[in-house]
Design a protein around this motif. Sequence first.
Motif, PDB file in Angstrom:
ATOM      1  N   MET A  19       0.855  -1.187   0.000  1.00 27.29           N
ATOM      2  CA  MET A  19       0.000   0.000   0.000  1.00 27.29           C
ATOM      3  C   MET A  19       0.886   1.230   0.000  1.00 27.29           C
ATOM      4  O   MET A  19       1.792   1.355   0.802  1.00 27.29           O
ATOM      5  CB  MET A  19      -0.899  -0.031   1.237  1.00 27.29           C
ATOM      6  CG  MET A  19      -1.575   1.276   1.607  1.00 27.29           C
ATOM      7  SD  MET A  19      -2.650   2.030   0.392  1.00 27.29           S
ATOM      8  CE  MET A  19      -3.855   0.789   0.117  1.00 27.29           C
ATOM      9  N   ASN A  20       0.598   2.119  -0.887  1.00 27.47           N
ATOM     10  CA  ASN A  20       1.307   3.379  -0.975  1.00 27.47           C
ATOM     11  C   ASN A  20       0.908   4.250   0.225  1.00 27.47           C
ATOM     12  O   ASN A  20      -0.273   4.516   0.442  1.00 27.47           O
ATOM     13  CB  ASN A  20       0.930   4.056  -2.296  1.00 27.47           C
ATOM     14  CG  ASN A  20       1.650   5.345  -2.541  1.00 27.47           C
ATOM     15  OD1 ASN A  20       2.028   6.056  -1.619  1.00 27.47           O
ATOM     16  ND2 ASN A  20       1.833   5.661  -3.798  1.00 27.47           N
ATOM     17  N   ASP A  21       1.910   4.694   0.987  1.00 24.77           N
ATOM     18  CA  ASP A  21       1.642   5.501   2.180  1.00 24.77           C
ATOM     19  C   ASP A  21       0.902   6.790   1.841  1.00 24.77           C
ATOM     20  O   ASP A  21       0.093   7.275   2.624  1.00 24.77           O
ATOM     21  CB  ASP A  21       2.943   5.821   2.902  1.00 24.77           C
ATOM     22  CG  ASP A  21       3.658   4.580   3.385  1.00 24.77           C
ATOM     23  OD1 ASP A  21       3.020   3.509   3.480  1.00 24.77           O
ATOM     24  OD2 ASP A  21       4.866   4.675   3.657  1.00 24.77           O
TER      25      ASP A  21
ATOM     26  N   ALA B 105      -2.862   6.121   1.735  1.00 24.20           N
ATOM     27  CA  ALA B 105      -3.460   5.996   3.066  1.00 24.20           C
ATOM     28  C   ALA B 105      -3.611   7.351   3.739  1.00 24.20           C
ATOM     29  O   ALA B 105      -4.682   7.681   4.257  1.00 24.20           O
ATOM     30  CB  ALA B 105      -2.630   5.052   3.933  1.00 24.20           C
TER      31      ALA B 105
ATOM     32  N   HIS C 115       1.860   4.026   7.030  1.00 25.48           N
ATOM     33  CA  HIS C 115       2.652   2.950   6.449  1.00 25.48           C
ATOM     34  C   HIS C 115       1.848   1.662   6.500  1.00 25.48           C
ATOM     35  O   HIS C 115       0.953   1.494   7.331  1.00 25.48           O
ATOM     36  CB  HIS C 115       4.018   2.785   7.126  1.00 25.48           C
ATOM     37  CG  HIS C 115       3.962   2.379   8.565  1.00 25.48           C
ATOM     38  ND1 HIS C 115       3.815   1.078   8.974  1.00 25.48           N
ATOM     39  CD2 HIS C 115       4.025   3.126   9.690  1.00 25.48           C
ATOM     40  CE1 HIS C 115       3.806   1.027  10.295  1.00 25.48           C
ATOM     41  NE2 HIS C 115       3.926   2.252  10.761  1.00 25.48           N
ATOM     42  N   HIS C 116       2.112   0.763   5.578  1.00 27.61           N
ATOM     43  CA  HIS C 116       1.467  -0.547   5.511  1.00 27.61           C
ATOM     44  C   HIS C 116      -0.063  -0.481   5.529  1.00 27.61           C
ATOM     45  O   HIS C 116      -0.731  -1.289   6.162  1.00 27.61           O
ATOM     46  CB  HIS C 116       1.974  -1.454   6.638  1.00 27.61           C
ATOM     47  CG  HIS C 116       3.407  -1.821   6.475  1.00 27.61           C
ATOM     48  ND1 HIS C 116       4.417  -1.056   6.998  1.00 27.61           N
ATOM     49  CD2 HIS C 116       3.989  -2.848   5.824  1.00 27.61           C
ATOM     50  CE1 HIS C 116       5.574  -1.605   6.701  1.00 27.61           C
ATOM     51  NE2 HIS C 116       5.352  -2.695   5.972  1.00 27.61           N
ATOM     52  N   GLY C 117      -0.610   0.522   4.847  1.00 33.89           N
ATOM     53  CA  GLY C 117      -2.058   0.618   4.729  1.00 33.89           C
ATOM     54  C   GLY C 117      -2.770   1.183   5.936  1.00 33.89           C
ATOM     55  O   GLY C 117      -3.994   1.078   6.034  1.00 33.89           O
ATOM     56  N   VAL C 118      -2.021   1.800   6.852  1.00 36.07           N
ATOM     57  CA  VAL C 118      -2.608   2.426   8.038  1.00 36.07           C
ATOM     58  C   VAL C 118      -2.130   3.871   8.082  1.00 36.07           C
ATOM     59  O   VAL C 118      -0.973   4.165   7.778  1.00 36.07           O
ATOM     60  CB  VAL C 118      -2.192   1.687   9.329  1.00 36.07           C
ATOM     61  CG1 VAL C 118      -2.694   2.410  10.567  1.00 36.07           C
ATOM     62  CG2 VAL C 118      -2.686   0.251   9.298  1.00 36.07           C
TER      63      VAL C 118
ATOM     64  N   ARG D  94      -7.520   2.136   8.440  1.00 40.25           N
ATOM     65  CA  ARG D  94      -6.889   0.998   7.773  1.00 40.25           C
ATOM     66  C   ARG D  94      -7.510   0.909   6.389  1.00 40.25           C
ATOM     67  O   ARG D  94      -8.740   0.959   6.245  1.00 40.25           O
ATOM     68  CB  ARG D  94      -7.126  -0.299   8.544  1.00 40.25           C
ATOM     69  CG  ARG D  94      -6.385  -1.498   7.934  1.00 40.25           C
ATOM     70  CD  ARG D  94      -6.489  -2.735   8.806  1.00 40.25           C
ATOM     71  NE  ARG D  94      -7.841  -3.244   8.901  1.00 40.25           N
ATOM     72  CZ  ARG D  94      -8.407  -4.065   8.010  1.00 40.25           C
ATOM     73  NH1 ARG D  94      -7.738  -4.452   6.952  1.00 40.25           N
ATOM     74  NH2 ARG D  94      -9.646  -4.477   8.177  1.00 40.25           N
TER      75      ARG D  94
END
Length: 123
Positions: A1-3, A6, A79-82, A104
Amino acid sequence: MNDVIATGLLETSIERVWNERDGDKRLAAIAEIYHPEARIHEPERSITGHGAISNTVAGVLADMPPGFRFEVTGPTLGHHGVAVTRWRGGPPGQVIVSGADAVRILDGKIHEHWFFFDPAREG
C-alpha cells in the motif's frame, strides 16, 4: 500500500465527509473514499456501511454550532495501509473538540476508521 494513498484518504475523509452538510454530496464522497463494508469505531459504538456513516456525520454536524468545521492539525503519518492524524473542530477561531483518527485501507479505500477524542477542555 502506498503511504501517500493511506494518508491522503484519511485527510480527504475529514474534509469531504466529516465537514459535508449536504447528504447527497456526503454519500457520494463516502462511496469514493470508504470501502463498501467500511466500519467506524467511536469509543462508545461501532457502525458499518455508507448509510450509517452518513447518518452519523449528519448527527455530529447537527449538534455543532454554525461555522463548525474539522481540520487536520497533522502531520498525517502512514505505512502498511494504516494512517493516523491529529485534528480539531470548531467554528472559526474556536476549538471545541480535538483528537486523533486512525484508518486501515483495504482495496484502496478506508475499511476501518477509529476516532480518539481528547478529554474535554475545562472552561
